[in-house]
Every structure is written in structure tokens, then in C-alpha cells.
Write an enzyme that holds these catalytic residues in place. Structure first.
Site, PDB file in Angstrom:
ATOM      1  CB  SER B 247      -0.948  -0.060   1.198  1.00 36.85           C
ATOM      2  OG  SER B 247      -1.831   1.011   1.191  1.00 36.85           O
ATOM      3  CG  ASP B 568      -6.440  -3.442  -4.285  1.00 37.00           C
ATOM      4  OD1 ASP B 568      -7.105  -2.392  -4.271  1.00 37.00           O
ATOM      5  OD2 ASP B 568      -5.290  -3.519  -3.852  1.00 37.00           O
ATOM      6  CG  HIS B 621      -5.513  -2.332  -0.340  1.00 32.95           C
ATOM      7  ND1 HIS B 621      -4.712  -2.152  -1.430  1.00 32.95           N
ATOM      8  CD2 HIS B 621      -5.028  -1.520   0.620  1.00 32.95           C
ATOM      9  CE1 HIS B 621      -3.776  -1.265  -1.146  1.00 32.95           C
ATOM     10  NE2 HIS B 621      -3.942  -0.867   0.093  1.00 32.95           N
TER      11      HIS B 621
END
Lengths: 681, 666
Positions: B247, B568, B621
Site C-alpha cells: 500500500s 482491489d 487490498h
């Protein structure tokens, strides 16, 4: 368990009312489980029903009360009005304007650091990255054998057994609390944070305290990590040198580090001479075990220490009987003998430091603060009490003889007191030679402790040599546990160097022995010894053979807990006491700073200044104080307000005053003796 | 079962009790003892009895649970679903893979723990306790105190006076976010199977609230990461590290790679070959290289899809001064002090994200499965039904539009009034909400109206919008981040650290042997553009909110005021994949040394049963960190494999097609 339930049912049946009071004590689950079938079978039995009714009632009652108390506890303000909490040193110094200057490195000692599992056998399923050591220790109760298996090391290499990887917990959490609520470093950390310390300038050295110091580098690169971290903190904190705060065995570990970091690469860290001078401002050893601990002697010999002996005296038979088939002590001995680090704590310096059969540096020490009165009391007692008289003519030498602390192990109370001329001593070299043919062991299965290889005659022979000094004790260990000593002596040495320039002393096994290494060339680096005094500390032991039995896997020796001196004497439950911090005697904590390194000596060629700070033990005044703010005990001293203040002032760049001494460390007659020996050479 | 049996006898026995009482008394051995006992049996006693019963049953169950063998849940799962596949760690261990390269984890935003080192009086007793991550117990106990301690200074973006909140260090920083909610734990456990341990794994935890350069200024975090990587390389026989950012960690590590090679005062002074010497591969997981549309709404109105859904379910709950908490305002006030959120504002402007009338993803099917099933119907009605065709051409480029019709209308038909010159001021709320600060109070009605009148915002104009509504915040942000595209990368201005985390304004380091992977999940609808409305005017509210009533029909990409696209769940495919698929592919001006790049996509498959937890094939995610295929890829690379060995790209989405549509000079 089952029997208690049965008894309980019987009670209920006969006396419906009594069972109410009885059920209070019982495990709440048991009776109910048991009561259920009872109920279904005999519904008409109203008494049985009422009993189980009462159980519920009681449990409910207790729960409610408990919750109420819990609620009260939570709603009560943090500081009770009655409790006089001294102002925390952190706040005090913050108000004085001190702030974080030098980065601080903490080096925890033996036992206090957490260990976690990285790879294990099937029995340890679900424990990945859970703490095996430290924390709540729940796994001991759930699967004790599995737990012991994972904490043991390989008996040959002193490293991981195949298929098991247990590693040190990193970070401040490694040793802030040992168990929930039992602080180790937490108080110090909290106070340091008050003046601005945080993750970037406060570092906890994490190392696996079970393995030998050099192996922490070989296996985990722990020394390299420490070096890299100190260098990093030095650079990122404006090129301020670090203050290192080792505790207990951590002092030895850091001594090892000091030598390692300047030694050339294959064996050492390659930092070059001057690394310490460049990076380290002060080493503030807390309760350092520089010259070893007598406690390690009994630990290795029979897995005992004062606390265990005490427990045994309180509840005889509990630890000895094969309760639940656990053989607790035997297992403990087996595990702890695989830990090389324990060997590092054996007394160093031999008879020169610790005394021989007839003298010891502390010989004039009286266990009672009022020394003179006590000596008189001793003599009177010896003359007047027929009980002591009856034990083999002790009368003859009771008065004039000082206590012979030098005999670190003696078999029988008498032999701890007889003059050496009357002692029966065997030559050990003889025994060592005879050991060649191991006795056929009657025990099947794996060998636990090397005692099993020995056979009865050898054990007898050990006991016939009535007294052991520190030096002959090492011989004894070589005889009784040759494999362990072979492993350990590759990593540690316990002697005194004749000539420190001898090239053999560049081997790492000498690095953690202050009597066989030179301090690094760092004239500005200060060394402080901070330790507690005023608590009776184990110094030597009276042993006996344990009751002969044919059972396997027994420890043949045991501290003679019946050997008690009179009121004023230093002998209690088979242990002779001397001044110290409950674990480490003053001579071990203080001698190097007081004499061995003071000024320019051969052990301290650059003349790094040393300083002694003693903290007299004062037991907590009431229960609310917890472990006390002025404690001098080995671990509790980490909550000692005066000591924390000293550390913080050094960390903030202030100068401490001179020495602060309560014990006889400087003036002891014996010390002078030992000092002469050392300095003369 | 046992509970029922226990309860049954009770009423029967009580009935008997009354009838038989007289008899019993006669029979009693000691009759005197019973009556007083009888008297005491009151309501309180019944209560106690009941509590006792519950407690005992509870303990009994707890005892059973503890006595249960540890493998029991697994056994049940296997009985229901059949034998589970081996976890990748076990599988690869059997293949003989061993730990080789040290591994560095770089956690993303939000997932790293934060702990308190110094606090105000209200946070007494929380020293070194986690404020963020863990159980979040303090959030409920003292919410205002909690918000106060997690906020940063509005001017400097650093600690407010008297408060020090610092990142948790070590693997514990982000192995679990909350109890039972894994982040890195599964990956760590699998790596440990092939021999990794603390000395070969390192969690580069950093304070994810502050800007990247400030982590170095305040905590020297970048220096620590550098020193740790150097140490790990040195102590592992010179084997280079494999870095695994997740991320926002992806951007952070991008920043690190520039920082470490830059000269000393601003950078780490590692020299121009530091990355080449120390890094084997960077395996980015779900990286928002080009930003996330979600970040815009977060800053604009403290909303995202989840908040919008919550609002649709329970209208009024979040907006009202519920318990006088003004939840959203507080959240907004707090998050706006976090510089790091600005690192994820969409980068590259209209060139990347699309203008008023085009977007790279246009033509994306939001319900591919459904449309396949009634394929014929659509082809039949294609010409006749205008709605269908309209749904296909979603104007993703319009990231914010006020009103659903505006979002769908042709650009020529939209009337826009420029907001940039609009007069601010005309404060409508004096005194009532001094406590809460969002900068909206400074804008006044005029300003708010001007914002709404502009109707449509693209990625480029959103920056202007943010500058307009939150000038102070953006001033802080502009000092640390940049969102443009570099014309000329040799321009000395690009040596400033604010460009380091924007892949379109930096060059990759000179390290031709290093590999860059982009690994992300696909197959989940992901926020891409929003329909807004003015919220009913009240004193202290946030004046804008997502129009949850704006829904398309079933097949449409518009749901609850949000236009969805493939991704995602958090990061759209475009942002996660573009740099590796196109921007850095081969030798480009952003990648002058030609570092090989690989795109690895993982198609999302929701967990089959509840027992699987968050699934072993998830593409979401965070849940992707438990995806077996991804873990296997990582372990292989850590054990020495290269991108060639893994089979180069693995693509399910249209990322290459979409990348072609982006006209970026490379």
C-alpha cells in the site's frame, strides 16, 4: 481431583448444609459436572438437588462480589490518599530542566529476557511467535514437557536442537516486564521517557541468554546488531556517545562485547581500537556479576538455590517425591545444564578472590548489622546450647574461627567449620583418571544428567572429599559433568591471567572474564558499578547425599536444609550468607570497580575511571508500595528511585558525585589481601 | 445440549419442593437447619443462583474449549470442505527451498501500530500502550482524548506540544492490525517455515501519519532502515535484500530509494550505487503508485464507500451531533493533520486519470458475469436502449461531480462557473463550533456554493479544489508532495525531496539488476469517481457529502454515489499496475537503467466458507496478504528466484490495454 469430588458428594449426601461451605473451596466446575448425573438418577433426592442449588448460589454470589470489587477497583483514583509516592525521578529531573542527551542502551541479564518460538515440534503447535519464556508462562502448565523440550539446547553444541528454533524477543518489550505486573526495565524506561527518550535513542539489546556469548553472534549475529545499532544511534543523535546500562549477566555480556567489537574480524567485530572510546560514554553496570555468583554453583550442582531449599523445608516431600511423575528438579537440572550461559556465572578468580579452605575475603562479616554484639552472641550460643554441642564437638572451634566462606561446597555442616587440617580431602586428579570406565547404568532410556553415568562409587567419592573451594569445585564439575564442562570451557574461562599480553588471551573465551582481559583503550569511558547492599546473599553451601534410592534420574546431592546456625549466624537452611543484593555478593559486584580497575591497573591500562554507587536495601514499608522504591534486591533495584535518578543524570550529561558506599568493599581486610595478590603480579 | 439438560430439572423440582416440604421436614435428621435457609431464598438469591449457573456453564465450556486439541478446528474444516491445500511455506519447504535473501517489510498507511510516549493528562496510564492498532480500547473509553493524541500539529505536521506518539517497532508493529485481523502475520509465518527469523526479517515501521521526509527529520526512520538493510546484507553473507512494501509503503520505499542515494544534508548519502548493491527486488503489493481516488473524498468530506454505505443504512446517525460527538468532523479534523494522506492524491492529472470526456478505463464492464449470461438480450436492445450504452461509457475522468445527471451528461452541456476567484468569508457559524476545525468554517456560504457550481472536477482540477477549500493543509502538503508529471527530469528542481515519492517525477535508481514487481488483486469493484451533493445546511457540518441516492441500474458502475472500476477494493488497477506495465517497462525516461518490471495480478475469489476466514485466494487490498499464490511468489523470490523463473507477467485485467490509452511521453 477425582477423590476430592467423591468426598464432596458424600458430604453433600449426608450433610446438606455443610456442603455449602465446602463447595466454596472446590473447583466450581467439578461438582456441577459430577452433580448432573446424580440429579438425573435420583430426582427425588432433594438434598442432592439443594446442594447443587447452593453451589450455583455460592458461585453467583462470589462472581457478583468479585465484579463489584473489580468495578470499585477500576473507579478508584490511581493514587490512594494514604500512599506516599515519592515524586518520580523522571518528573523531578524534567522540572530541573534535564533532557535526553546521550542515547541509552539497555542490556538485560539472564532469565529476564523473553524468548519466543520460531520453529517447533508438533507438540508446540499454535505457539509460533508466542513467548515461551517471559509473559504469563501458561504453557508450562498446559504442556510442561513440551515446554522443557523446546527450551533445552543441544547437549553437544550448545545451540538449537534440530527442528527447534527459539529466539530472543526483540525491542523494548523483550524485558520491560518479565511477567505481567513484574517489572524489570519498565520503570526505568518510563522515567527516561519523561525527559524525552523514545525509540530512536533508547535501545534494548536482545540476545538469547541461554547460549554462550560468542554463540549469540555465530547464530543470531546479536553482537553485530548491537554494534550497528550503537553506531546508528551515535550518528543520528548528533554524535553523542551512548550510555550503556547492563544488568546482572548483561554486564558480562557487554564486557564480552567491548572486547569483541575491537577485535579483528573473523573472531571479532572489526571495529578497530578506539571504537569504544569513540562510541561509549559510560557503562553503568547494575548489579553486575563480574566475578560470578555462588548461586550458579548450586544451580549447576543440584538445580537448587535458596528459594528452592526454602520451599523444600516448608513442604518436605513435595519437590522430592515423584509427584505426577514429573521429577521437577531433575528436569530443571537437565535443561539448565544445556544452557552455556549459566557457566559464565560460575565464580571467577579462583581462591585468590573467593577464598580457600581457611580464609575468605569476607571472613569477618557478621550477618547481623550489630557486628560485635553478634560475635559475642555467637560465642555464647556455642557454649551454652547443648544441641549444637552434641553435633560432633563443634565446641572446640566455634568462637575464634571466622566463617569459612571459601568452602563453597562442604558436605555436612561440620566440615564447613572444621579447620582444614582436620578435613578429609581426596585428590581429584585421581578420580578424574578413574572415571574412564563408565559404570553400567541401571537406567534405561535416554540419559538426562551426567550423574547417571557416574555410578555409586564415584558419587560416594565426591561426598568423601568434604569441602570444595571455588577452584576444586571446577575440578568437581569436570569430573561430574565432563561433557557440559567441555562444551562450556570452550566459551568461558574462570581463572586469573598471569600475563595479559600472552597471545592466548585474544581468544574469545577470555573476553567475559574481567580478570583475564584488559579494558579497551578508552580513558574517557567511565565504568560505574551500581548495586544493592544490605540483603543476605548466598555465598556457600552445606550439602548432603540425598537419600539413597535405586530410582533412576535422581540428583544424588542436595543442600542440607537442616543445617542451621544459631540466631546470629550466617548459616540458614544449609546456606551461608554474606552481604549483597540477594543474588550477587558484594565482592562480585563491587570488587572490579573498587580495586581491580581503579586507577591504572594491568586490567585497566588506560585508566578508565570507575565509580561505585551502592544502594542500601530498604524493604517496602507497606503492601501498597509493591516492590519498593528503595529496594536493593537484584532485580527490584531497577525500581530504586535513587538509582534511576543516577542513571538519568548521567544520560542527560550531568556529572555524578563520587563513590557512594555502605558495604565493606573498600575496607575489607580480605579484600586488601586479594588486592595484594592481584596487584603484586 | 448440556445446558438444556441442566435447566430442565429445575421447574419440576421446584414444584415437588412445595408439596413434599412437610414430609421432608419430618424426615429430616436435623430439621432445625432448613427453615432459616428457606427464608433467605429471596430474589437476590435467585439472581445469584442464576449468575452462578451461567458462570459455571461458561467455565465448563471454557474448560472444554481449552481441553480441545489445537488441531480440532482444522479437523472440522477438513471434514466439511475436504483437505486443505498445504500453506505455501510448507509446500515450498518440501520442495527444498531455504531462506536466502533477507526480507524487509514496509507496512502501509493505517496498518502500523502507534504507541504513546508522552501525553496529556487525560492519557495517564497509557505510556507505551498502543493507541493505534491492537484492541482500540481507548477509542471507546476516552474518544476525545484519543483523537487529540493522534492528531498532529496543524502548522508543522509534527507532534503537537506535549504529545509524542511513535511507531511500534519490530515485527509486532504490523503483524496483526487488531486481534485476529492479520496483516503481515500469514506471510511471516510462511517465511518462517523455510527458515526465516528475526535476524533475516525486518519490519520497517514508520509513523505513517507524517510526511515521508519528516519521518527522517523527527525519528531518523530512513537512516534506521538504511542501517538495518546494510546490517542484514553484511550479516547474511552479502546477499541482497528483498523489499516487500504494501500500500502506501510502496510510495514510502520509492522515497527511500531516492533518499538513500541523495547527498547528505537532504538525503542519506549512500552513493549512487547503494540500491544496486543492497536490493535484489522490490515486490510492491497493492501499490497506489499514482494515488487513490479514495484519498480525495477522504480529504474532501471524510467519506469513502464504507462511510457512504453506513450513512445510507442509518441516515442521520453519522451526521447528527450524536452524543455531541460530531464523529465525522472529528475524524476529518484528525485526518487532515496527517500529511501522509496527501501522498495518495491522484498523480499525473488528466493525462493519467482522464479528462471530462475520456478516461483510460472507459468501456469497462462492471458486471461482466451478468452480461455474459444474457448476452443476446443486450445485443438486441443495444441500439434501442440508450441507457445501456450510456452505462458503458462511464466518465471516470470526472472524479467529483455534483449530481448524477452532471456525471453522465456530455461535457458541452455542463454549465460551470469557475470557483477559483470566488469570494470566501461571510462566516455563517460563529461561536458554535470553534471546537472543531475543518477550514470549512472559513469558507462561508459563498465559497461553498462556488465549489458546487463548478459541477465537475477532474484529477487536475481536484488539486485546485483542495487548494481552495483547505489552503492551510495544502500548503503543508505542497512542501512534501507533488502530483504532476515531470517535463524534464534533469531539471535540478527535481532533486527536492517532495518529488521523490511521485514515480512520474523521479527516475528509478541506477540498478539494472534490481527487479520491480507490482503485485495486486483484481476483480473487486473499486472506487474511481464520486457523485456529490450539498448537505443540508447546518451550522457545523461538512458542507458536502456523497449522494448515496445516486444509483445506476443493476449493471451500472454507479452504486451509492460511487462509480466503480476494476481493482482491489481500494486501489484501482490503473494506479497499481500502470508504472510496471508501461511507465517503467523497458528503458524509459523514468527508468533509465532498464530495471526489469513484472506485473503479477491475483484474481479475487471470495472465501468459500466462513471457516476459511478472510480467504486464501482473496484479492482485496489487505486480505491479499493471505493469498497463497502471492505468498508463494514472494517466498520463491526470497529464496533466490527471479521474475523469469516466476513466469514474468500474470495478468487478468485490461491493464495493458488501458495503459496504451494513456498518452504519456516515456
Amino acid at each position: 481431583m477425582a477423590s476430592s469430588i467423591l468426598r464432596f458428594r458424600k458430604l453433600c449426601y449426608v450433610e446438606p448444609v455443610n456442603c455449602f461451605s465446602d463447595s466454596k473451596i472446590k473447583d466450581p466446575v467439578g461438582p456441577i459436572e459430577e452433580a448432573l448425573p446424580e440429579l438425573r438418577k435420583q430426582r427425588k433426592q432433594r438434598r442432592g438437588w439443594r446442594c447443587w442449588d447452593m453451589c450455583c448460589w455460592t458461585i453467583g454470589y462470589m462472581c457478583t462480589t468479585w465484579w463489584l470489587l473489580l468495578l470499585l477497583y477500576h473507579s478508584v483514583p490511581l493514587t490512594l490518599p494514604g500512599l506516599q509516592v515519592p515524586e518520580s525521578p523522571g518528573l523531578k529531573l524534567k522540572n530541573r530542566g534535564l533532557s535526553a542527551l546521550h542515547p541509552v542502551v539497555l542490556v538485560p541479564g539472564i532469565v529476564t529476557g523473553g524468548l519466543e518460538l520460531w520453529e517447533g515440534r508438533p507438540c508446540a503447535e499454535g505457539l509460533f511467535r508466542k513467548r515461551l519464556w517471559g509473559g504469563s508462562f501458561t504453557e508450562i502448565f498446559k504442556r510442561p514437557l513440551c515446554w522443557l523440550e523446546h527450551l533445552s539446547l543441544d547437549n553437544e553444541t550448545g545451540l538449537d536442537p534440530p527442528g527447534i528454533r527459539v529466539r530472543a524477543v526483540p525491542g523494548l518489550v523483550a524485558a520491560d516486564y518479565f511477567a505481567p505486573g513484574y517489572f524489570v526495565w519498565a520503570v526505568l524506561i518510563e522515567n527516561l521517557a519523561k525527559i524525552g527518550y523514545e525509540g530512536k535513542n533508547l535501545y534494548m539489546t536482545a540476545y538469547d541468554w541461554r547460549i554462550s556469548f560468542q554463540n549469540t553472534e555465530v547464530r543470531d549475529q546479536a553482537l553485530s546488531r548491537l554494534k550497528s545499532r550503537i553506531e546508528l544511534m551515535f550518528v543520528t543523535n548528533g554524535y553523542n556517545k551512548v550510555v550503556v546500562v547492563p544488568h546482572s549477566m548483561g554486564s558480562l555480556y557487554f564486557l564480552h562485547f567491548l572486547k569483541w567489537v575491537e577485535a579483528p574480524p573473523p573472531m571479532g567485530g572489526g571495529g578497530g581500537p578506539g571504537w569504544c572510546a569513540k562510541h561509549i560514554k559510560t557503562v553503568m553496570n547494575i548489579g553486575p556479576a563480574f566475578l560470578g555468583v555462588p548461586r550458579a554453583v548450586s544451580n549447576i550442582f543440584s538445580a537448587e538455590a535458596r528459594d528452592i531449599v526454602f520451599a523444600r523445608a516448608m513442604a518436605p516431600g513435595f519437590l522430592n517425591s515423584d509427584m505426577f511423575g514429573l521429577q521437577t528438579l531433575e528436569r530443571v537440572l537437565r535443561v539448565s545444564r544445556t544452557w552455556d550461559s549459566v557457566i559464565s556465572l560460575l565464580p571467577k578468580g579462583g581462591e585468590t578472590v573467593w577464598g580457600n579452605l581457611d580464609w575468605s575475603p569476607e571472613e569477618n562479616f557478621a550477618c547481623d548489622p550489630a557486628r560485635k554484639r553478634l560475635l559475642q552472641a555467637c560465642s555464647q550460643a556455642n557454649h551454652s546450647h547443648p544441641i549444637t554441642n552434641s553435633s560432633n564437638g563443634k565446641l572446640r572451634f566455634g568462637v575464634e574461627d571466622p566463617i569459612r566462606f571459601g568452602r563453597v561446597i562442604s558436605f555436612g555442616k561440620d566440615s564447613s567449620q572444621l579447620p582444614s587440617s582436620q578435613l578429609k580431602l581426596n585428590d581429584f586428579k585421581e578420580l578424574l583418571r578413574n572415571r574412564g570406565n563408565p559404570k553400567q547404568s541401571s537406567c534405561n532410556g535416554e540419559v538426562w544428567t551426567e550423574y547417571e553415568d557416574m555410578g555409586k562409587e564415584s558419587i560416594q567419592a565426591i561426598a568423601e572429599n568434604k569441602a570444595y573451594t571455588v577452584e576444586s569445585y571446577l575440578d568437581l564439575l569436570r569430573f561430574a559433568a565432563p561433557k557440559m564442562m567441555k562444551r562450556a570451557e570452550a566459551h568461558f574461562s574462570h581463572g586469573i591471567a598471569e600475563n595479559l599480553d600472552d597471545p592466548k588471551y585474544s581468544h574469545y573465551k577470555y573476553w567475559s572474564n574481567p580478570l583475564e582481559t584488559k579494558l579497551p583503550d578508552a580513558p574517557d569511558m567511565e565504568i560505574h558499578c551500581l548495586y544493592g547492599v544490605g540483603i543476605p546473599t548466598e555465598r556457600s553451601y552445606v550439602y548432603k547425599l540425598s537419600t539413597p534410592s535405586n530410582k533412576c534420574k535422581r540428583i544424588p546431592f542436595r543442600i542440607d536444609d537442616s543445617a542451621n546456625g544459631n540466631d546470629g549466624e550466617c548459616l540458614k537452611n544449609g546456606v551461608y550468607f554474606v552481604d549483597g543484593d540477594e543474588s550477587v555478593p558484594v565482592i562480585s559486584t563491587g570488587y572490579m570497580c573498587a580495586k581491580g580497575w581503579r586507577g591504572k591497573t594491568r586490567f585497566n591500562p588506560s585508566g578508565s575511571p570507575t565509580r561505585i554507587r551502592e544502594y542500601r536495601h530498604k524493604a517496602p514499608a507497606n503492601l501498597l508500595e509493591g516492590r519498593g522504591f528503595e529496594s536493593g534486591a537484584h532485580v527490584d533495584i531497577l525500581g530504586n528511585v535513587a538509582m534511576i535518578e543516577d542513571i538519568m543524570r548521567v544520560a542527560a550529561g550531568e556529572e555524578l558525585g563520587g563513590d557512594r558506599i555502605y558495604s565493606d568493599i573498600l575496607s575489607g581486610k580480605g579484600n586488601a589481601n586479594a588486592a595484594q595478590c592481584l596487584q603484586g603480579k | 445440549m448440556s445446558m438444556m439438560r441442566q435447566r430442565k430439572p429445575k421447574p419440576q423440582l421446584e414444584e415437588h419442593e412445595e408439596e413434599e416440604e412437610e414430609e421432608e421436614k419430618k424426615k429430616k435428621v436435623r430439621p432445625t437447619e432448613d427453615p432459616p435457609l428457606k427464608k433467605r431464598w429471596s430474589c437476590v438469591d435467585s439472581c445469584c443462583w442464576f449468575i452462578g449457573l451461567i458462570c459455571s456453564i461458561w467455565w465448563f465450556l471454557l474448560f472444554l474449549y481449552n481441553a480441545m486439541p489445537a488441531s480440532f478446528p482444522q479437523y472440522v474444516t477438513e471434514a466439511i470442505t475436504g483437505p486443505l491445500p498445504d500453506p505455501p511455506g510448507v509446500k515450498l519447504q518440501k520442495e527444498g527451498l531455504k531462506a536466502k535473501h533477507p526480507v524487509v517489510f514496509v507496512p502501509g498507511i493505517v496498518t502500523g501500530g502507534l504507541e504513546l510516549w508522552e501525553g496529556h493528562h487525560c492519557a495517564d496510564g497509557l505510556f507505551r500502550k498502543r493507541l493505534w492498532g491492537g484492541s482500540f480500547g481507548e477509542l471507546y473509553k476516552r474518544p476525545l482524548c484519543w483523537v487529540e493524541h493522534l492528531s498532529l500539529d496543524n502548522e508543522t505536521g509534527l507532534d503537537p506540544p506535549g504529545i509524542r506518539v511513535r511507531p511500534v517497532t519490530g515485527l509486532v508493529a504490523a503483524d496483526y492490525f487488531a486481534p485476529g485481523y492479520f496483516v503481515w502475520a500469514v506471510l511471516i509465518a510462511n517465511l518462517a517455515r523455510i527458515g526465516y527469523e528475526e535476524k533475516t526479517m525486518y519490519m520497517a515501521s514508520y509513523d505513517w501519519r507524517i510526511s515521508f521526509q519528516n519521518t527522517e527529520v523527527r525519528d531518523q526512520t530512513l537512516s534506521r532502515i538504511k542501517s538495518n538493510i546494510e546490517l542484514m546484507v553484511a550479516t547474511n553473507g552479502g546477499k541482497k535484500v528483498v523489499v516487500i512494501p504494501h500500500s502506501m509503503g510502496v510510495l514510502y520505499f520509492l522515497h527511500f530509494m531516492k533518499w538513500v542515494e541523495s547527498p547528505a544534508p537532504m538525503g542519506g548519502g549512500g552513493g549512487s550505487d547503494w540500491c544496486a548493491k543492497h536490493i535484489k527486488a522490490v515486490m510492491n503489493i497493492g501499490g497506489p503508485f499514482l494515488g487513490v481516488p479514495k484519498a480525495v473524498t477522504g480529504l474532501f468530506s471524510a467519506e469513502a464507500k464504507d462511510v457512504a454505505v453506513a450513512r445510507a443504512l442509518a441516515p442521520g446517525f453519522l451526521d447528527k451531533d450524536f452524543f455531541r460527538l460530531q464523529t465525522l468532523l472529528h475524524v476529518m479534523r484528525m485526518t487532515r493533520t496527517w500529511d501522509s494522506t496527501m501522498s495518495m492524491i491522484p498523480k499525473g492529472g488528466d493525462v493519467i486519470w482522464g479528462g471530462l470526456d475520456w478516461s483510460p478505463e472507459e468501456g469497462y464492464d462492471c458486471a461482466p458475469k451478468k452480461q455474459k449470461s444474457n448476452d443476446t438480450m443486450i445485443t438486441d436492445s443495444n441500439g434501442a436502449n440508450g441507457r445501456q450504452s450510456q452505462a458503458e461509457i462511464v466518465n471516470y475522468g470526472r472524479i467529483l461531480s455534483f449530481g448524477k445527471d452532471v456525471a453522465e451528461a456530455e461535457s458541452s452541456k455542463i454549465e460551470r462557473t469557475d470557483f477559483r476567484g470566488a469570494v470566501k468569508g461571510n462566516n455563517f457559524a460563529n461561536g458554535t463550533c470553534q471546537d472543531v476545525w475543518t477550514e470549512y468554517q472559513d469558507m462561508g456560504i459563498g465559497g461553498i456554493k462556488a465549489v458546487a457550481d463548478y459541477k465537475v472536477y477532474t484529477a487536475g482540477s481536484i488539486l485546485d479544489l483542495l487548494h481552495f477549500i483547505a489552503p492551510k493543509m495544502m500548503k503543508r502538503g505542497d512542501a512534501h508532495f507533488s502530483y504532476g508529471i515531470a517535463e524534464n527530469l534533469d531539471d535540478p528542481e527535481y532533486q527536492h525531496y517532495k518529488y521523490w515519492s511521485n514515480p512520474l517525477e523521479t527516475r528509478l535508481p541506477h540498478a539494472p539488476e534490481m527487479e520491480i514487481y507490482s503485485m495486486y488483486g483484481v476483480g473487486i469493484p473499486t472506487e474511481r469517481a464520486y457523485v456529490y451533493k450539498l448537505s443540508p445546511t447546518t451550522d457545523c457540518n461538512i458542507p458536502f457529502q456523497i449522494d448515496t441516492s445516486a444509483d445506476g441500474d443493476d449493471d451500472s458502475c454507479l452504486q451509492g454515489g460511487v462509480f466503480l472500476v476494476n481493482g482491489d477494493e481500494t486501489v484501482p488497477v490503473l494506479s497499481a499496475g500502470y508504472m510496471c506495465a508501461k511507465g517503467w517497462r523497458g528503458k524509459t525516461r523514468f527508468n533509465p537503467s532498464g530495471i526489469p518490471t513484472y506485473v503479477r495480478e491475483y484474481d479475487h475469489a471470495p472465501p468459500a466458507t466462513l471457516l476459511e476466514g478472510r480467504g486464501t485466494q482473496s484479492g482485496a487490498h489487505v486480505d491479499i496478504m493471505g493469498n497463497f499464490a502471492l505468498i508463494e511468489d514472494i517466498i520463491r523470490v526470497a529464496a533466490g528466484a527471479t521474475g523469469e523463473d516466476l513466469g514474468r507477467d500474470r495478468v487478468y485485467s485490461d491493464i495493458f490495454k488501458w495503459s496504451e490509452k494513456i498518452k504519456l511521453r516515456l
